[in-house]
Write a protein that holds these residues in place. Structure first.
Motif, PDB file in Angstrom:
ATOM      1  N   ALA A 138      -4.682  13.289 -36.286  1.00  0.00           N
ATOM      2  CA  ALA A 138      -5.735  12.261 -35.081  1.00  0.00           C
ATOM      3  C   ALA A 138      -5.630  12.960 -34.152  1.00  0.00           C
ATOM      4  CB  ALA A 138      -4.695  10.940 -35.010  1.00  0.00           C
ATOM      5  N   ARG A 139      -5.182  14.187 -33.271  1.00  0.00           N
ATOM      6  CA  ARG A 139      -5.213  14.894 -31.869  1.00  0.00           C
ATOM      7  C   ARG A 139      -6.171  16.385 -32.191  1.00  0.00           C
ATOM      8  NH1 ARG A 139      -0.205  12.271 -32.360  1.00  0.00           N
ATOM      9  NH2 ARG A 139      -0.087  10.882 -30.249  1.00  0.00           N
ATOM     10  N   LYS A 140      -6.545  15.979 -33.544  1.00  0.00           N
ATOM     11  CA  LYS A 140      -7.475  16.716 -34.221  1.00  0.00           C
ATOM     12  C   LYS A 140      -7.067  18.585 -33.640  1.00  0.00           C
ATOM     13  CE  LYS A 140     -11.386  15.065 -33.087  1.00  0.00           C
ATOM     14  NZ  LYS A 140     -10.762  13.446 -33.959  1.00  0.00           N
ATOM     15  N   GLY A 162       8.012  34.663 -34.832  1.00  0.00           N
ATOM     16  CA  GLY A 162       6.949  34.716 -33.519  1.00  0.00           C
ATOM     17  C   GLY A 162       7.423  35.754 -33.152  1.00  0.00           C
ATOM     18  N   ASN A 163       8.398  34.586 -31.717  1.00  0.00           N
ATOM     19  CA  ASN A 163       8.732  35.024 -30.804  1.00  0.00           C
ATOM     20  C   ASN A 163      10.294  35.287 -31.055  1.00  0.00           C
ATOM     21  OD1 ASN A 163       9.383  32.979 -29.976  1.00  0.00           O
ATOM     22  ND2 ASN A 163       7.934  33.635 -27.464  1.00  0.00           N
ATOM     23  N   GLY A 164      10.853  34.581 -31.643  1.00  0.00           N
ATOM     24  CA  GLY A 164      11.934  34.149 -32.531  1.00  0.00           C
ATOM     25  C   GLY A 164      12.596  33.095 -31.526  1.00  0.00           C
ATOM     26  N   ARG A 165      11.542  31.628 -30.876  1.00  0.00           N
ATOM     27  CA  ARG A 165      11.788  31.171 -30.540  1.00  0.00           C
ATOM     28  C   ARG A 165      10.998  29.749 -30.403  1.00  0.00           C
ATOM     29  NH1 ARG A 165      15.757  30.248 -27.356  1.00  0.00           N
ATOM     30  NH2 ARG A 165      14.681  29.123 -26.504  1.00  0.00           N
ATOM     31  N   PRO A 166      11.331  28.459 -30.387  1.00  0.00           N
ATOM     32  CA  PRO A 166      10.770  27.308 -30.511  1.00  0.00           C
ATOM     33  C   PRO A 166       9.169  27.536 -30.452  1.00  0.00           C
ATOM     34  CG  PRO A 166      12.701  26.828 -30.481  1.00  0.00           C
ATOM     35  CD  PRO A 166      12.439  28.408 -30.258  1.00  0.00           C
ATOM     36  N   GLY A 167       8.264  27.233 -31.215  1.00  0.00           N
ATOM     37  CA  GLY A 167       6.784  27.254 -30.899  1.00  0.00           C
ATOM     38  C   GLY A 167       6.488  26.478 -29.906  1.00  0.00           C
ATOM     39  N   PRO A 168       5.275  26.660 -29.060  1.00  0.00           N
ATOM     40  CA  PRO A 168       4.335  25.924 -28.304  1.00  0.00           C
ATOM     41  C   PRO A 168       3.684  24.375 -28.982  1.00  0.00           C
ATOM     42  CG  PRO A 168       3.336  27.402 -27.943  1.00  0.00           C
ATOM     43  CD  PRO A 168       4.205  27.550 -29.276  1.00  0.00           C
ATOM     44  N   LEU A 169       3.094  24.653 -30.239  1.00  0.00           N
ATOM     45  CA  LEU A 169       3.175  23.709 -31.186  1.00  0.00           C
ATOM     46  C   LEU A 169       3.804  22.782 -32.077  1.00  0.00           C
ATOM     47  CD1 LEU A 169       0.006  21.969 -31.856  1.00  0.00           C
ATOM     48  CD2 LEU A 169       0.021  23.715 -33.938  1.00  0.00           C
ATOM     49  N   THR A 170       5.480  23.598 -32.188  1.00  0.00           N
ATOM     50  CA  THR A 170       6.449  22.907 -33.194  1.00  0.00           C
ATOM     51  C   THR A 170       6.621  21.856 -31.549  1.00  0.00           C
ATOM     52  OG1 THR A 170       6.996  24.859 -33.995  1.00  0.00           O
ATOM     53  CG2 THR A 170       8.445  23.194 -33.665  1.00  0.00           C
ATOM     54  N   SER A 171       6.858  22.118 -30.589  1.00  0.00           N
ATOM     55  CA  SER A 171       7.275  20.896 -29.390  1.00  0.00           C
ATOM     56  C   SER A 171       6.347  20.503 -29.409  1.00  0.00           C
ATOM     57  CB  SER A 171       7.677  22.306 -27.848  1.00  0.00           C
ATOM     58  OG  SER A 171       8.209  23.491 -28.136  1.00  0.00           O
ATOM     59  N   ARG A 172       4.919  20.079 -29.254  1.00  0.00           N
ATOM     60  CA  ARG A 172       3.742  20.087 -28.690  1.00  0.00           C
ATOM     61  C   ARG A 172       4.568  18.158 -30.054  1.00  0.00           C
ATOM     62  NH1 ARG A 172      -2.206  19.509 -29.176  1.00  0.00           N
ATOM     63  NH2 ARG A 172      -1.944  17.353 -28.887  1.00  0.00           N
ATOM     64  N   ILE A 173       4.864  19.238 -30.934  1.00  0.00           N
ATOM     65  CA  ILE A 173       4.495  17.960 -32.241  1.00  0.00           C
ATOM     66  C   ILE A 173       6.082  17.132 -32.627  1.00  0.00           C
ATOM     67  CG2 ILE A 173       4.896  18.099 -35.277  1.00  0.00           C
ATOM     68  CD1 ILE A 173       2.653  19.269 -34.865  1.00  0.00           C
ATOM     69  N   ARG A 174       7.413  17.686 -32.049  1.00  0.00           N
ATOM     70  CA  ARG A 174       8.087  17.174 -31.438  1.00  0.00           C
ATOM     71  C   ARG A 174       7.673  15.679 -30.547  1.00  0.00           C
ATOM     72  NH1 ARG A 174      13.599  18.652 -31.980  1.00  0.00           N
ATOM     73  NH2 ARG A 174      14.224  18.156 -29.608  1.00  0.00           N
ATOM     74  N   GLY A 194       4.299  13.371 -43.851  1.00  0.00           N
ATOM     75  CA  GLY A 194       3.362  12.234 -43.715  1.00  0.00           C
ATOM     76  C   GLY A 194       2.798  12.005 -42.597  1.00  0.00           C
ATOM     77  N   PHE A 195       3.665  11.503 -41.985  1.00  0.00           N
ATOM     78  CA  PHE A 195       3.802  11.111 -40.652  1.00  0.00           C
ATOM     79  C   PHE A 195       3.150  12.536 -39.321  1.00  0.00           C
ATOM     80  CE2 PHE A 195       5.932  10.590 -36.129  1.00  0.00           C
ATOM     81  CZ  PHE A 195       5.393   9.873 -35.801  1.00  0.00           C
ATOM     82  N   ILE A 196       3.329  13.634 -39.984  1.00  0.00           N
ATOM     83  CA  ILE A 196       3.265  14.618 -38.475  1.00  0.00           C
ATOM     84  C   ILE A 196       1.451  14.497 -39.231  1.00  0.00           C
ATOM     85  CG2 ILE A 196       3.870  17.357 -38.327  1.00  0.00           C
ATOM     86  CD1 ILE A 196       6.882  16.439 -38.770  1.00  0.00           C
ATOM     87  N   ILE A 197       1.639  15.308 -40.771  1.00  0.00           N
ATOM     88  CA  ILE A 197       0.245  15.530 -40.813  1.00  0.00           C
ATOM     89  C   ILE A 197      -0.984  14.025 -40.199  1.00  0.00           C
ATOM     90  CG2 ILE A 197      -1.726  15.703 -42.225  1.00  0.00           C
ATOM     91  CD1 ILE A 197       0.722  16.724 -44.532  1.00  0.00           C
TER      92      ILE A 197
END
Ligand code: PDD
Length: 276
Positions: free
Chosen positions: A218-220, A260-272, A210-213
């Motif tokens: 909020a960040r579009k 994907g390319n088998g690595r953590p993705g950019p959106l995932t890192s941003r959400i972290r 819920g927090f992540i959603i």
């Protein structure tokens, strides 16, 4: 610093805590629970956890043993008494103590247990490198929105994951619908949209989910809560799982197949980075 328990109206060392054999939690897994962690010493998203506790209690016709304001006070006292840098609070309510028979007296006094332990630390490599998960058949009941202490399918499937060198197991239905992991919710990213299964009766409405959603919206960042399939997950650009204890961990393989390319993705890192 000894780990602490709150049982039968007193704080005692966790190692000394004992429950009666006729506790219905012990005999029938007739109870519910919450896991809350602290951030900078304060319980994170506590009102959301306590609201879900009320939802779980209502779902099994259980009366909570104390008003939420009193539970909040007990949690604050326990955290202060335990004195850890960061604490993992486990709160469990069972239906009460009575000789074993399936039905229960309506006036049974519920049993409250709180434990206070250090918040588990996840090795930083997991966040940087990502984790592997396996898929397992959905064999659980139809009310997984209730945070019940009856967790045998979760235990069995988590063990399978660990024995295969993976961190989690994802429940998948016969029609390929994905649900959630044994102790975490699942998200994937496709074309910059975040997808996650809906918070219906089939999954736990994770507080971290819920927090992540909320933060993403909020960040579009586009968020889509809908029925998702294993095929979509396998074809995703990125994936990650979430829970109160782990926050967020990138998923880089599913059954050995790279996401994907088998690595953590950019959106995932941003959400972290959304976590305070
Ligand atoms: N479990 N789904 C399941 C089945 C879970 O058990 C959990 C958490 C979650 C994530 O929920 P939340 O974000 O509210 O922690 C999803 C806890 C941590 C546990 O059983 O230890």
């Amino acid at each position: 610093m000894p780990e602490l328990a709150y049982l039968e109206n007193s704080f005692i060392p966790l190692a000394e805590a004992r429950v009666p054999v006729n506790d219905r939690g012990y005999l029938f897994a007739d109870g519910i629970y919450e896991v809350i962690v602290t951030r900078e010493g304060r319980p994170f998203l506590q009102p959301e956890h306590l609201a879900r506790l009320e939802h779980s209690a209502a779902g099994i016709n259980l009366r909570l043993p104390a008003p939420l304001s009193q539970l909040e006070k007990l949690i604050a006292t326990g955290i202060a008494k335990a004195g850890f840098a960061e604490t993992m609070v486990y709160l469990q309510v069972t239906r009460g103590t009575a000789p074993r028979r399936h039905d229960y007296p309506g006036d049974l006094e519920p049993n409250l247990l709180l434990t206070f332990r250090p918040r588990p630390e996840y090795p930083p490599e997991l966040g940087q490198e990502g984790i592997g998960i396996i898929t397992v058949p959905e064999i659980r009941w139809a009310r997984c929105d209730i945070k019940s202490i009856a967790l045998l399918p979760n235990v069995m499937m988590k063990q399978q994951a660990v024995e295969k060198g993976c961190r989690e197991a994802l429940f998948v239905c016969a029609d390929d619908t994905i649900r959630e992991c044994t102790a975490a919710n699942i998200f994937f990213v496709k074309n910059d949209t975040l997808f996650t299964p809906p918070a219906d009766h089939h999954i736990l409405a994770g507080i971290t989910r819920g927090f992540i959603i909320k933060q993403a919206s909020a960040r579009k960042i586009e968020v889509c809560e809908r029925k998702c399939t294993l095929e979509e997950l396998r074809e995703a650009d990125e994936a990650f799982i979430t829970s109160s204890t782990m926050d967020l961990l990138p998923v880089t393989t599913v059954d050995g197949h790279a996401i994907g390319n088998g690595r953590p993705g950019p959106l995932t890192s941003r959400i972290r980075g959304f976590f305070p």
